[in-house]
Design an enzyme around this catalytic site. Structure first.
Site, PDB file in Angstrom:
ATOM      1  CG  HIS A  84      38.423  41.570 -26.851  1.00 20.82           C
ATOM      2  ND1 HIS A  84      39.641  41.458 -27.302  1.00 20.82           N
ATOM      3  CD2 HIS A  84      38.400  42.598 -25.831  1.00 20.82           C
ATOM      4  CE1 HIS A  84      40.500  42.056 -26.802  1.00 20.82           C
ATOM      5  NE2 HIS A  84      39.757  43.100 -25.962  1.00 20.82           N
ATOM      6  N   GLY A  85      38.488  37.851 -27.821  1.00 14.50           N
ATOM      7  CA  GLY A  85      39.556  37.185 -28.386  1.00 14.50           C
ATOM      8  C   GLY A  85      40.646  37.994 -29.023  1.00 14.50           C
TER       9      GLY A  85
END
Ligand SMILES: *[C@@H]1O[C@H](CO)[C@@H](O)[C@H](O)[C@H]1NC(C)=O
Ligand SMILES: *[C@@H]1O[C@H](CO)[C@@H](O)[C@H](O)[C@H]1NC(C)=O
Length: 466
Positions: A84-85
């Site tokens: 994920h970011g």
């Protein structure tokens, strides 16, 4: 010479996403980056691993794809395991930041006035517990941008068309930050017309993406085992960390003993969060010089090494389901087929965590140095390959690129968009797929999740309550 052709579609994607960023970032110009930004471990920005993206996030280096030039290869499938970011801190870290900020407000006195003034006048506690680990705006952008670049690198695989016709399989961990990330990734591929809404088509699969919490041998043997992270505990209270703590206490005018190692880490993370969430050069960053940052990075690396990587074999073995899944997908995509058969699945996107990627990378035999990092050998570890800042920043990605070539299918690995060779097959960037399979034969034939994960506890006998 092998080259990647950029289709009109992907140019359009790039143009569109460029437009989107222009619209969303009409703020001030890029800020100066703290000198310690490349040492934040799993809290490092992707751009600090690939600094050319700070100038131009659309830049794609097609020469990272390296199948043999004389075999007329073309990519036929991509499996991407992606973290994920950028995200907010989790509740635990927010509470630590809270404690640190209260301590500094109440007790900091008598240190060089500069620090206190910087922090007191320029900084307010703005984190709240409900932010708990959620993806931030910048995190969505991380994934949209990554998707844009990958679609330019693999125009025939990650096309808008393939997404719309559901030929790209997307799976994600159930955590909010991962679901938001897989959505953003699809936005990055989607070529909207007017206000055409993106139709998301992912599935949640925790068995695949959060295998670690289902592996009892891992949970009991490492996660809940106090001695498993002994090296981290020792380092936390060792000489190097003590130096960092003393210097920070002096700068803040705090009594040394009031500043615990956890609060030192909280200040370091604060610097990282303000950069990755708000693109700010936080006043907290000035508390650390580059050597301090290296010590704190090492502490994070020790934790990841002993918790998620080569430190305990069960950590990597817990990723067996994901390993088998990836190779089953590659087997299918690389299987010979008649021209009348449907073409292989162009791409599989798997969205997870640093805790998903590290065990898998370890199982593949990557980043395994001769000497394990411990509390006592910091000074001989400067050249180590196990640096989480480089391996698992936000939006980290492991790409398996399968090519169709004259001599048969070939496989190449990319980590964070740079080529990496398979351990044991270092002669080539993209060895024959059958040679890769031969190298991992023992895992392809074994690596049984239930035996590895349940075996240990069962071996202790039926009378032991767990
Ligand atoms: C592009 O990638 C190749 C292969 O990894 C590398 O040698 C080269 O330096 C890269 N070029 C740029 C401009 O980053
Ligand atoms: C806990 O970790 C230590 C150190 O790695 C190991 O020797 C021990 O066997 C582990 N305990 C359990 C119950 O798995």
């Amino acid at each position: 010479m092998f080259s990647v052709s950029v289709s009109a579609n992907s140019l359009l994607t790039a143009a569109l996403s460029l437009l989107l960023t222009r619209l969303s970032s009409s703020g001030p110009p890029a800020p100066d980056v703290p000198h310690i930004a490349a040492y934040f471990g799993t809290k490092t920005r992707y751009e600090d691993v690939n600094p050319h993206l700070l100038r131009d996030w659309t830049s794609v280096n097609a020469s990272v794809l390296k199948p043999p030039a004389d075999e007329r290869c073309s990519p036929v499938h991509l499996t991407a395991v992606i973290r994920h970011g950028s995200r907010y801190p989790t509740g635990k870290n927010i509470r630590r930041i809270q404690r640190l900020s209260e301590l500094v407000r109440r007790e900091a006195a008598g240190g060089p006035a500069y620090w206190q003034q910087e922090i007191r006048s320029r900084w307010d506690m703005w984190f709240t517990e409900d932010m708990d680990g959620q993806l931030v705006m910048k995190g969505r952008e991380d994934l949209r941008h990554l998707a844009g670049r990958l679609s330019r690198l693999f125009p025939d695989l990650l096309s808008d068309q393939n997404l719309r016709t559901r030929r790209i399989r997307l799976r994600t961990s159930s955590k909010h930050r991962c679901v938001s990330s897989v959505e953003a990734f699809q936005e990055g591929l989607w070529l909207g017309e007017g206000d055409d809404e993106v139709e998301f088509s992912h599935e949640v699969d925790d068995e695949l993406m959060r295998f670690f919490e289902r592996c009892r041998g891992y949970v009991e043997g490492v996660e809940k085992n106090r001695t498993a992270l002994m090296e981290v505990e020792k380092f936390k209270h060792g000489e190097e960390m003590d130096g960092v703590r003393r210097r920070m206490a002096e700068k803040l005018g705090l009594p040394h003993h009031r500043l615990t190692p956890d609060l030192v880490e909280a200040a370091f993370f604060l610097c990282s969060y303000e950069l990755s969430i708000k693109s700010l050069h936080s006043p907290w960053c000035f508390l650390f010089d580059e050597n301090d940052a290296k010590v704190l990075e090492y502490q994070s690396d020790l934790k990841q090494y002993w918790k998620r990587s080569h430190g305990h074999v069960i950590s990597s073995l817990s990723s067996c389901p994901l390993f088998h899944h990836v190779f089953r997908t590659l087997d299918k995509a690389g299987r010979p087929r008649r021209s009348t058969e449907a073409p292989p699945e162009p791409a599989a996107i798997l969205l997870g965590h640093a805790e998903t990627l590290l065990p898998l990378l370890s199982l593949l035999g990557l980043y395994k140095d001769q000497t394990p990092p411990t509390a006592n050998n910091y000074h001989s570890q400067h050249g180590r390959s196990f640096r989480t800042s480089l391996i698992v920043p936000y939006a980290a990605n492991l790409l398996f690129v399968l090519y169709d070539c004259q001599r048969g299918p070939r496989l190449q690995l990319l980590i964070n968009e740079s080529p990496v060779r398979f351990p044991g097959l270092e002669a080539e960037d993209a060895p024959l797929y059958r040679d890769v399979r031969a190298t991992y034969r023992h895992l392809l034939d074994g690596c049984d999740f239930h035996r590895e994960c349940e075996g240990r506890t069962a071996a202790r006998g039926p009378n032991i309550e767990l």
